[in-house]
Structure formats: C-alpha cells, structure tokens
Write an enzyme that holds these catalytic residues in place. Structure first.
Site, mmCIF file in Angstrom:
data_model
loop_
_atom_site.group_PDB
_atom_site.id
_atom_site.type_symbol
_atom_site.label_atom_id
_atom_site.label_comp_id
_atom_site.label_asym_id
_atom_site.label_seq_id
_atom_site.Cartn_x
_atom_site.Cartn_y
_atom_site.Cartn_z
ATOM 1 N N LYS A 10 0.713 -1.152 -0.103
ATOM 2 C CA LYS A 10 0.025 -0.117 0.062
ATOM 3 C C LYS A 10 0.866 1.325 -0.128
ATOM 4 C CE LYS A 10 -4.257 -1.601 0.837
ATOM 5 N NZ LYS A 10 -5.571 -1.226 0.459
ATOM 6 N N ASP B 274 -8.326 0.031 6.508
ATOM 7 C CA ASP B 274 -8.128 -1.127 7.559
ATOM 8 C C ASP B 274 -6.845 -1.154 8.273
ATOM 9 O OD1 ASP B 274 -10.583 -2.460 7.443
ATOM 10 O OD2 ASP B 274 -10.271 -3.076 5.289
#
Length: 397
Positions: free
Chosen positions: A80, A128
């Site tokens: 990410k 998340d």
C-alpha cells in the site's frame, strides 16, 4: 492431527471473462509508466524480493511458486506504500495546479516548493490500516494535513502507527464500508480531498492513481521472471490490488498472461458475489475476518471493470487456514526461506495449499505439477502483537 487445509471449506465460481480492453483502457500503460517514474525516484526506493518457494511447491504438487514479499516496502510494511502516497501527490498536483493557474510537477511538490500551499489542503481516507499508513506517510513528507477513518475492529497498534506519522485518526463503531461513507461525507462538508483505494460514481482519479502505484510492484515481479506464470492468485478486498496486477500482467505478457484467480475471505466475499451475479455486488459484513485488509463488503467499480474481463475464477476461503500458513512461512517448514508475513499477505498461498489438498478443486482451477504460480505477499508484520500471538499458536486474534 487434522489437516486444516484438507478440511478447508473452499467455494469456487468459474466465469467466462468478458474479453475487452479494460486492462489497457481503465489503467493505461501511461498510467503505470508515470507511477513508475515517480515512485522509483523516491528516497529509499528499492525493489522488494520475489521469493521462490521450491520446497513448498514440491510438497503440494505444483511446479513453481513465486512469492512477491512486500514487507520491506519503504519501511511501511506493505504494498500500500506504493498507492496511497502516490495518489496523495497526484491529488495535490491537480489541486495546486487549479489554485495556482499553472502546471505543478510532482518533483517540486516532493522537494518542498509548495509546502505552504500543501499545509492548507487536507487529505482523508478510510482504511483497515495499510492504506491509511501510506497516505499518512505521503502527507507527512509534503506537509499536508491527513485525517484517517478506521472501523471498530482495526487494531490500536495500526491506529497508533498512523498517528505516529502525523494523521488525525477517527475510529467509528461500524465496519469498513461505514468508515468509507463517513470519510466521504465529512470531506464533502469540510472541503477535504478523499484519497481512496476504491471508486464510486463520479470518483475515479485517486483510485486510478492508487492502482497505478501498485503497478510498480507488478513490474518488478515481471522483470524478475523469465517466463510468464501460468496462474496468479490475488487477494480480493475492494479489488484494487487484484485489478492492478491483472491489468499489468495483461499489458506485459499479452496473450501469455496467467490465469487470474481471485481469493477472498468467506466473511467478506464481495467479488465472489459479483462474479455470481455478473455485476458489482455489495455484501454485508456480519463477522470480521482475521485478514483485516480484506474485510471489505463493497467492490470498487473501477476494479470490477478490469476483473470481469481478466479473472476466470473466484474462490472463498475460511479464516482457519490463515494462521497455519503464516507459521509455515515464518518457520520455513518446507526448507524454503523464512518470511514473516501478515494475515492478508498469505491469502493466496493459503488458498493454493488448500486447493492442492483437494483434487477436484485443483482440477477445476487447472492447477497441477506443471503450474507456475505467482502470489502477492501484500504485507509483512504490520501488527507485531497479532503476529506474535499467531506465532505462539493462536488461530484467532
């Protein structure tokens, strides 16, 4: 001792991909090239390893396993890092260009030329954990305020990691999709800019940039392989990772691109349901999965546009095989290199092992002793406490 992989309840739906040009049109070669040129210029950039797992491949009965280990990525622990931080720069580039009335380069933003202006542009997102950490890191590097929304089940360790990067972290009582809704609502009310890894009607540029950033990882993997893999097993979530990898593989390998298998937690199988119905389908999250990064009930429309043309198989997997797979990797039980991986990272590997323990499922997916399988190990240890508990024998955290 009971074999959790042989007993795993896997569910599979096969589809005939609707062949089209989404892999070239939704994410273009120029999108990927632009992200590559920018991200590889960042301080600390280094390709992450593509690790061969010959011992495990021999044990389960496939020809080759290549595991792209994203744990070392920019010190943030996951793939990410490539998406959120890059998309943040692109949002700032567009907004600064509009405000100032002239083109603005990413290099100048990175170099601090617009630090004062960046300080007045707040970027926000739901997460998340890993996407938010990337966005917070990207904002910290250029001095832009960052506001992150997390749901009730995100660990405090992951929340603190974002605070340590300067983010204002807001925890809500609902699930991931509820945090996405709140991030959008409050951004609209306050004039902030959402940097999301999922798309919706009228919102496409940031998630496209996020997925383009992920292409750095796939390009590294392709350049490390002499031949195309026969299969790639990709984690679901909202679909951004899977769609980005599938699109780049199609662009790089053409007709030799691998068979694309999507795997998801059976507690959050929005892509599986979308495949069954033939349209993007939202599913309720009744119980959180151990794979925190994949606990998503609503697919990205942009990602689905690619996956409906590139993915042939959609599989759901139980949580019961996640911890055993993490221990297998970390302990080097098959004689392979030891890899410390997070819960979401091992979804593809756990699915592969379970599939190969179940001959009918292996046949349905075309997996056999000649198969060469690419897996994306999307994160390293992003929550040390959870990892330690799993290494000590816990199967649920």
């Amino acid at each position: 001792m009971t074999d959790p992989f042989a007993q795993a309840a896997l569910h599979h739906v096969a589809v005939t991909p609707k062949r089209g040009d989404a892999a070239m049109r939704v994410l273009t070669p120029d999108d990927f090239a632009r992200a590559w040129d920018e991200i590889t210029a960042w301080d600390g950039y280094a390709p992450t390893p593509l690790v061969s797992l010959p011992g495990l491949a021999g044990q389960i009965g496939v020809g080759h396993i290549a595991y792209k280990h994203e744990g070392p990525r920019f010190g943030l622990g996951s793939f990410k890092a490539l998406g959120g931080a890059y998309a943040a720069l692109r949002v700032l580039q567009r907004e600064l260009g509009t405000r100032l009335g002239h083109p603005v380069t990413l290099a100048d933003i990175r170099g601090g030329a617009y630090a004062e202006a960046c300080a007045g542009i707040t970027l926000s997102s739901a997460t998340d954990g890993n996407h938010g950490r990337s966005l917070a890191w990207g904002c910290q590097r250029v001095g832009a305020p960052c506001r992150i929304y997390i749901h009730a089940e995100v660990s405090e360790t992951r929340a603190q990691a974002m605070r340590d990067l300067g983010a204002d972290v807001v925890r809500i009582d609902g699930d991931y999709d509820a945090s996405v809704d709140l991030a959008r609502t409050e951004a609209d009310e306050n004039g902030w800019f959402v940097v999301s890894d999922t798309s919706w009607d009228g919102y496409a540029d940031p998630p496209r940039d996020v997925m383009a950033g992920y292409g750095v990882m796939t390009r590294e993997a392709c350049e490390a392989m002499e031949d195309a893999p026969s299969h790639v097993i990709l984690q679901g979530g909202v679909g951004g990772l899977a769609a980005s990898v599938a699109a780049y593989l199609r662009q790089h390998w053409g007709d030799d691109a691998p068979r694309v298998i999507i795997t998801e937690p059976d507690r959050a199988a929005c892509l599986y349901e979308s495949a069954q119905k033939g349209v993007p389908t939202t599913v309720p999250i009744h119980e959180e999965t151990i794979m925190a990064g994949l606990s998503c009930g609503e697919p990205s429309e942009m990602a689905w546009a690619i996956l409906r043309e590139e993915a042939q198989d959609f599989v759901t997997m139980p949580d019961s095989i996640v911890a055993p797979t993490m221990r297998l990797l970390a302990n080097g039980d098959s004689g392979d290199a030891q890899i410390e991986a997070g819960e979401s990272a091992v979804a593809g590997l756990a699915t592969l092992i379970a599939v190969m323990r179940q001959p009918d499922m292996a046949a349905a997916l075309g997996l056999d002793a000649q198969s060469r399988v690419l897996l994306i190990g999307s994160e390293g240890v992003t929550d040390p406490a959870i990892f330690a508990a799993i290494m000590a024998g816990a199967d649920h955290v």
